[in-house]
Structure formats: C-alpha cells, structure tokens
Design a protein around this motif. Structure first.
Motif, PDB file in Angstrom:
ATOM      1  N   ALA A  11      17.719 -57.995 -32.764  1.00 29.99           N
ATOM      2  CA  ALA A  11      17.714 -56.630 -32.223  1.00 29.99           C
ATOM      3  C   ALA A  11      19.136 -56.220 -31.838  1.00 29.99           C
ATOM      4  CB  ALA A  11      16.783 -56.552 -31.011  1.00 29.99           C
ATOM      5  N   ALA A  12      19.896 -57.156 -31.235  1.00 25.50           N
ATOM      6  CA  ALA A  12      21.275 -56.840 -30.841  1.00 25.50           C
ATOM      7  C   ALA A  12      22.114 -56.513 -32.076  1.00 25.50           C
ATOM      8  CB  ALA A  12      21.872 -58.011 -30.063  1.00 25.50           C
TER       9      ALA A  12
ATOM     10  N   ALA B 202      23.902 -52.984 -32.865  1.00 27.57           N
ATOM     11  CA  ALA B 202      25.355 -52.923 -33.107  1.00 27.57           C
ATOM     12  C   ALA B 202      25.647 -52.205 -34.430  1.00 27.57           C
ATOM     13  CB  ALA B 202      25.933 -54.331 -33.127  1.00 27.57           C
ATOM     14  N   ALA B 203      24.686 -52.233 -35.359  1.00 27.80           N
ATOM     15  CA  ALA B 203      24.876 -51.531 -36.638  1.00 27.80           C
ATOM     16  C   ALA B 203      24.518 -50.045 -36.522  1.00 27.80           C
ATOM     17  CB  ALA B 203      24.036 -52.202 -37.720  1.00 27.80           C
ATOM     18  N   GLY B 204      24.181 -49.591 -35.306  1.00 30.70           N
ATOM     19  CA  GLY B 204      23.930 -48.162 -35.083  1.00 30.70           C
ATOM     20  C   GLY B 204      22.496 -47.740 -35.384  1.00 30.70           C
ATOM     21  N   LEU B 205      21.577 -48.699 -35.454  1.00 31.26           N
ATOM     22  CA  LEU B 205      20.201 -48.374 -35.853  1.00 31.26           C
ATOM     23  C   LEU B 205      19.272 -48.265 -34.655  1.00 31.26           C
ATOM     24  CD1 LEU B 205      20.142 -50.972 -38.750  1.00 31.26           C
ATOM     25  CD2 LEU B 205      20.427 -48.489 -38.976  1.00 31.26           C
ATOM     26  N   ASP B 206      18.143 -47.578 -34.832  1.00 25.54           N
ATOM     27  CA  ASP B 206      17.043 -47.635 -33.866  1.00 25.54           C
ATOM     28  C   ASP B 206      16.294 -48.935 -34.131  1.00 25.54           C
ATOM     29  OD1 ASP B 206      17.666 -45.176 -32.833  1.00 25.54           O
ATOM     30  OD2 ASP B 206      16.139 -44.088 -33.964  1.00 25.54           O
ATOM     31  N   VAL B 207      15.820 -49.549 -33.053  1.00 20.70           N
ATOM     32  CA  VAL B 207      15.199 -50.867 -33.205  1.00 20.70           C
ATOM     33  C   VAL B 207      13.864 -50.926 -32.477  1.00 20.70           C
ATOM     34  CG1 VAL B 207      15.468 -53.343 -32.737  1.00 20.70           C
ATOM     35  CG2 VAL B 207      17.474 -51.967 -33.308  1.00 20.70           C
ATOM     36  N   TYR B 208      12.867 -51.414 -33.190  1.00 27.70           N
ATOM     37  CA  TYR B 208      11.574 -51.740 -32.587  1.00 27.70           C
ATOM     38  C   TYR B 208      11.478 -53.253 -32.647  1.00 27.70           C
ATOM     39  CZ  TYR B 208       6.496 -52.420 -32.402  1.00 27.70           C
ATOM     40  OH  TYR B 208       5.240 -52.842 -32.085  1.00 27.70           O
TER      41      TYR B 208
ATOM     42  N   ARG C 274      22.042 -52.957 -26.002  1.00 36.56           N
ATOM     43  CA  ARG C 274      21.336 -51.676 -25.825  1.00 36.56           C
ATOM     44  C   ARG C 274      22.237 -50.651 -25.121  1.00 36.56           C
ATOM     45  NH1 ARG C 274      18.362 -48.553 -22.319  1.00 36.56           N
ATOM     46  NH2 ARG C 274      19.047 -49.837 -20.560  1.00 36.56           N
ATOM     47  N   ARG C 275      22.953 -51.121 -24.079  1.00 34.82           N
ATOM     48  CA  ARG C 275      23.790 -50.179 -23.320  1.00 34.82           C
ATOM     49  C   ARG C 275      24.963 -49.664 -24.146  1.00 34.82           C
ATOM     50  NH1 ARG C 275      23.872 -53.111 -17.356  1.00 34.82           N
ATOM     51  NH2 ARG C 275      21.602 -53.162 -17.142  1.00 34.82           N
ATOM     52  N   ARG C 276      25.434 -50.499 -25.065  1.00 33.17           N
ATOM     53  CA  ARG C 276      26.590 -50.084 -25.886  1.00 33.17           C
ATOM     54  C   ARG C 276      26.174 -49.250 -27.090  1.00 33.17           C
ATOM     55  NH1 ARG C 276      29.552 -55.947 -26.185  1.00 33.17           N
ATOM     56  NH2 ARG C 276      30.506 -55.873 -24.124  1.00 33.17           N
ATOM     57  N   ALA C 277      24.881 -49.266 -27.410  1.00 30.14           N
ATOM     58  CA  ALA C 277      24.441 -48.743 -28.714  1.00 30.14           C
ATOM     59  C   ALA C 277      24.252 -47.231 -28.724  1.00 30.14           C
ATOM     60  CB  ALA C 277      23.125 -49.404 -29.107  1.00 30.14           C
ATOM     61  N   SER C 278      24.397 -46.675 -29.921  1.00 29.81           N
ATOM     62  CA  SER C 278      24.025 -45.264 -30.106  1.00 29.81           C
ATOM     63  C   SER C 278      22.541 -45.168 -30.462  1.00 29.81           C
ATOM     64  CB  SER C 278      24.880 -44.639 -31.210  1.00 29.81           C
ATOM     65  OG  SER C 278      24.739 -45.409 -32.393  1.00 29.81           O
TER      66      SER C 278
ATOM     67  N   TRP D 267      12.394 -48.121 -20.514  1.00 25.04           N
ATOM     68  CA  TRP D 267      12.828 -49.468 -20.885  1.00 25.04           C
ATOM     69  C   TRP D 267      12.892 -50.389 -19.663  1.00 25.04           C
ATOM     70  CZ3 TRP D 267      12.888 -52.436 -24.898  1.00 25.04           C
ATOM     71  CH2 TRP D 267      13.636 -53.604 -24.882  1.00 25.04           C
ATOM     72  N   HIS D 268      13.139 -49.828 -18.468  1.00 25.49           N
ATOM     73  CA  HIS D 268      13.253 -50.681 -17.269  1.00 25.49           C
ATOM     74  C   HIS D 268      11.950 -51.429 -16.984  1.00 25.49           C
ATOM     75  CE1 HIS D 268      16.684 -47.995 -16.856  1.00 25.49           C
ATOM     76  NE2 HIS D 268      17.260 -49.122 -16.497  1.00 25.49           N
ATOM     77  N   GLU D 269      10.831 -50.829 -17.364  1.00 27.89           N
ATOM     78  CA  GLU D 269       9.545 -51.543 -17.218  1.00 27.89           C
ATOM     79  C   GLU D 269       9.544 -52.811 -18.074  1.00 27.89           C
ATOM     80  OE1 GLU D 269       6.121 -49.307 -18.319  1.00 27.89           O
ATOM     81  OE2 GLU D 269       6.585 -47.706 -16.914  1.00 27.89           O
ATOM     82  N   VAL D 270      10.080 -52.681 -19.292  1.00 26.49           N
ATOM     83  CA  VAL D 270      10.104 -53.834 -20.199  1.00 26.49           C
ATOM     84  C   VAL D 270      11.053 -54.905 -19.649  1.00 26.49           C
ATOM     85  CG1 VAL D 270      10.600 -54.602 -22.553  1.00 26.49           C
ATOM     86  CG2 VAL D 270       9.509 -52.388 -22.171  1.00 26.49           C
ATOM     87  N   LEU D 271      12.178 -54.458 -19.070  1.00 24.68           N
ATOM     88  CA  LEU D 271      13.093 -55.437 -18.458  1.00 24.68           C
ATOM     89  C   LEU D 271      12.394 -56.178 -17.326  1.00 24.68           C
ATOM     90  CD1 LEU D 271      16.582 -53.659 -18.196  1.00 24.68           C
ATOM     91  CD2 LEU D 271      15.887 -55.485 -19.755  1.00 24.68           C
ATOM     92  N   ASP D 272      11.712 -55.428 -16.444  1.00 26.73           N
ATOM     93  CA  ASP D 272      11.027 -56.069 -15.308  1.00 26.73           C
ATOM     94  C   ASP D 272       9.931 -57.021 -15.795  1.00 26.73           C
ATOM     95  OD1 ASP D 272      12.593 -54.884 -13.401  1.00 26.73           O
ATOM     96  OD2 ASP D 272      11.145 -53.310 -12.876  1.00 26.73           O
ATOM     97  N   SER D 273       9.166 -56.580 -16.776  1.00 22.46           N
ATOM     98  CA  SER D 273       8.066 -57.444 -17.221  1.00 22.46           C
ATOM     99  C   SER D 273       8.628 -58.693 -17.893  1.00 22.46           C
ATOM    100  CB  SER D 273       7.076 -56.686 -18.116  1.00 22.46           C
ATOM    101  OG  SER D 273       7.509 -56.615 -19.440  1.00 22.46           O
TER     102      SER D 273
END
Ligand code: NAD
Length: 378
Positions: free
Chosen positions: A123-124, A128-134, A153-157, A336-342
């Motif tokens: 995913a990272a 980094a390649a500028g894509l949306d990721v699931y 994620r924080r650096r990505a477009s 996304w913060h929910e996913v981080l917490d879980s």
C-alpha cells in the motif's frame, strides 16, 4: 466430502448471495471465465495485487459485474494465480512484482488482497506512486508497518481505504441511522463468530502473518471501534482473553473488553467445524434506547422503545459491495482514524495472544503517541 456437497453448496450460496454471485464464487475457485453480460464503459485503470479467492470472487465480482469497472493489471507471487485471474477477469497485463504493477501507465487505483504481511508495504508503494489504494484487512501486522503506511498516507496525493467491510453492511448502517448516540451512555456489543477451520499449514498461521487476531478478529474489533466512534471513542480499553488450547491461542478464544466510558464488548471466535455456508456471525448491540440483533448480515431485529422492526438483507450484505466502492464514492468514505485506532487495538491484542497475556489495558492515547514516535523516526 459428500459427493453432492459442491452442488449443494452452490445451491445454498445462490439462496444466500443470489445466483450470479454464487456462480462467480464457484468460478473463482475453479478459475473459470464467465461470459460478460454487462456493457463496460469505464476506463481500464485498476490493478489488483494478490490474485486469490477474495480478489477474484469478491473484489473482481463487484468491480466488474456490479460497478462496470475494468482491471488493467494484476500481480501475484504465484504466477498461476495471476494468470488464471487475468484470464478469468480479462486482465491484459500480468506483472512480475508490485513495482511493475504500480508503474502501469493509466493506472488510478490499486486493490491489495495479498498475504497480510505484505499489505502495508504494497500500500505504501502504491501511495508513493500517486495512486488511490484499497488495502484489505489487516492494514498492517506490526506497529512498525502501521507507521510506514501512515507516513506514506500523509505524504501521498492519493487516498487510502481499508477493506474492513462490516461498518458498510446494510444492517450496521440501518442501525446507525436509527440511533441517537448518548454521550453519557455505554455501548454493548457481542459478536459470536463461527469461522473457517484452517489447516495447520494455512498461510494465516505463519508467524509473520499476525495470527488470526490480525487475520480474522480484526473485523469485529474494527466494528466495535466504529460503533464507539458514533458516540465518542474511549481512551482506555481493558482487555481480558480466554482460550481453550494453549498451543493455538488465536482461535476458540473469547475476548472481553470494557472501557472507562462504560462500554462492553465480547467477541468469540470459534472454529470447531467448517461452516458449510461460510463464516457465520451473530451480533447483538445495545445503546441508548436501542437493542438490536443482527443475524449473519441477513436479518436484523431492532427494538426502540415500543417499536420493533425486522429487516431482511438479500443478498446477504456484510458490507463488501460498499467497502469495495469506497474509491469511487464520496458518500462511502470512512474516517481513517477509526481504522488506525482499530489497528492499534488489534495489534495490542495480537501481542497479548502471542505472549499468552490474559489481561491487559490498551491505552489508546499512548498507543497513538508511540505510532507518532515511529512515524517521526522513520
Ligand atoms: N474483507 C473480507 O471479508 C475478506 C474475506 C476473505 C479474505 N480477505 C482478505 O483478502 C486477502 C486475500 O485472502 P484470500 O482469501 O483471497 O486468500 P488466498 O490464499 O485465496 O489468496 C491470497 C493470494 O495472495 C498471493 N500472495 C501471497 N503472498 C503474496 C505476496 N507477497 N505478494 C503478492 N501476492 C501474494 C497468493 O499466492 C494467493 O494467490 C487477505 O488479506 C484476506 O484477509 C478479506
């Protein structure tokens, strides 16, 4: 196996999921190509990493059959899996590794459904390649991986979405619509899960893959964290575990969680025989003036004061369709913060299972701080 079992399963799945999806599931197992009935008008701008059963029969089905989307490229460490998915879904490019996949010209979105240990890294790279990721669950199997992913994620477009689907189920969404969360009241959730029997050498059991806590239980921890967020997330989660077999502590186990805001959660993962209809979940919930029972995402009964309401969900709707649609729909996105917490809670419980710790407190602010420290030092 009974000689008629595959046919009975197909018939049973047709009743549960509808004939089209049941056939697609069977085609995924047999790696057959089904004729295309739908006119595809969308550009070919999706890639799939990991070409196993979930990529074929669930992601492939919804993308191609339900949303009319088309897959441009795929990659799997098992070339046969990639080749058969490419043939089955009509995918023109089969790539040799993740870097070649994310470099395909014209690509916008990558779906990651490979082994658990590879999710965060893949995913990272795609971000980094500028894509949306699931990325399928779990999004990471260690804190270091989660930090790497969060930094990317924080650096990505591009945007990042998780494959935790239960919050997207019809029943959970109907429950949320019905509920007026009470900031002063606790939430009770109970999940009884009859999971698959996994062979001793199944890849979920490899030490690097994060145990069945990451592989399976993360779903209901994520559902609990999602429901807590409706009212406001607590800080401290006291976790108690019991298991029946010391040598396999990640199945036939129960997890009890209590929080400082009066919440209570009980999850039992039982895997004593193979469920013929696939994983089966009985979920009960109580908060404010609502009590509700969700039966395997096929039916929900909800009581609110004098009201009693029963809803059926056909085809069975555990939320896969809408989870998979996240990259294409503004409405469906999840914080996304929910996913981080879980994930932080899931990793805490994974450590408990690994170290045979029966009681421990997950301090969420501290866990978030530790994650930030790792992100800053990465
Ligand atoms: N959301 C859900 O309800 C749900 C349900 C089932 C599976 N899943 C997830 O989907 C993913 C795949 O599960 P599955 O059931 O399809 O398993 P599977 O074993 O059928 O498929 C996994 C595939 O990944 C490939 N693979 C293994 N290591 C790889 C690597 N490093 N790089 C690329 N490919 C690799 C394997 O060769 C295999 O083809 C897992 O993350 C799983 O947790 C989610």
């Amino acid at each position: 196996m009974h000689p008629q079992a595959p046919l009975r399963k197909l018939a049973r799945f047709a009743r549960i999921y509808g004939p089209g999806r049941a056939l697609f599931k069977a085609a995924g197992r047999l790696r057959l190509r089904l004729p295309t009935l739908r006119l595809r008008t969308q550009p070919r701008d999706i890639a799939v990493a990991g070409c196993g059963q979930f990529a074929y029969a669930t992601i492939g089905y919804f993308l191609q059959r339900r949303f009319g989307r088309r897959v441009l490229g795929c990659f799997d460490t098992d070339a046969r899996a990639a080749a058969t998915l490419a043939r089955g879904l009509g995918v023109p490019h089969q790539c040799v590794d993740i870097d070649a996949l994310v470099a395909l010209p014209g690509l916008r979105t990558v779906y990651i459904a490979s082994n658990h240990a590879s999710h965060a890294d893949y995913a990272a790279r795609a971000l980094a390649a500028g894509l949306d990721v699931y990325v399928e669950k779990p999004v990471a199997v260690s804190l270091a991986q989660l930090a790497l992913l969060e930094q990317a994620r924080r650096r990505a477009s591009g945007r990042l979405f998780a494959g935790y689907n239960r919050p997207f189920s019809g029943a959970v969404r109907d429950l949320r619509r019905q509920l007026q969360p009470d900031p002063a009241a606790g939430i009770s959730l109970q999940c009884f899960v009859a999971g698959h029997v996994l062979a001793a050498d199944h890849w979920y059991r490899h030490p690097a893959e994060g145990t069945r806590i990451c592989g399976n239980v993360g779903h209901w921890l994520d559902l609990f964290v999602h429901m807590l967020a409706w009212r406001g997330t607590p800080q401290r989660l006291d976790v108690a575990l019991t298991w029946v077999d010391d040598s396999e502590r990640d199945e036939n186990l129960s997890i009890a969680i209590a929080t400082e805001r009066g919440d209570l959660c009980a999850i039992m993962l039982t895997a004593r025989n193979e469920p013929f209809e696939g994983i089966n979940e009985s979920i009960q919930f109580q908060h404010a003036d609502v009590t509700c029972k969700i039966d395997d995402f096929r039916e929900m009964v909800l009581w609110q004061g004098v009201r009693r309401e029963r809803r059926r969900y056909w085809p069975k709707d555990p939320g896969h369709r809408d989870a998979i649609a996240q990259p294409f729909s503004d409405e469906l996105r999840r914080d996304w913060h929910e996913v981080l917490d879980s994930t932080l809670l899931m990793l805490h419980i994974t450590d408990m299972v690994r170290s045979a710790t029966r009681f421990s407190t997950c301090d969420l602010p501290k866990a978030r701080q530790e994650l930030e420290r790792l992100i800053a030092s990465g």
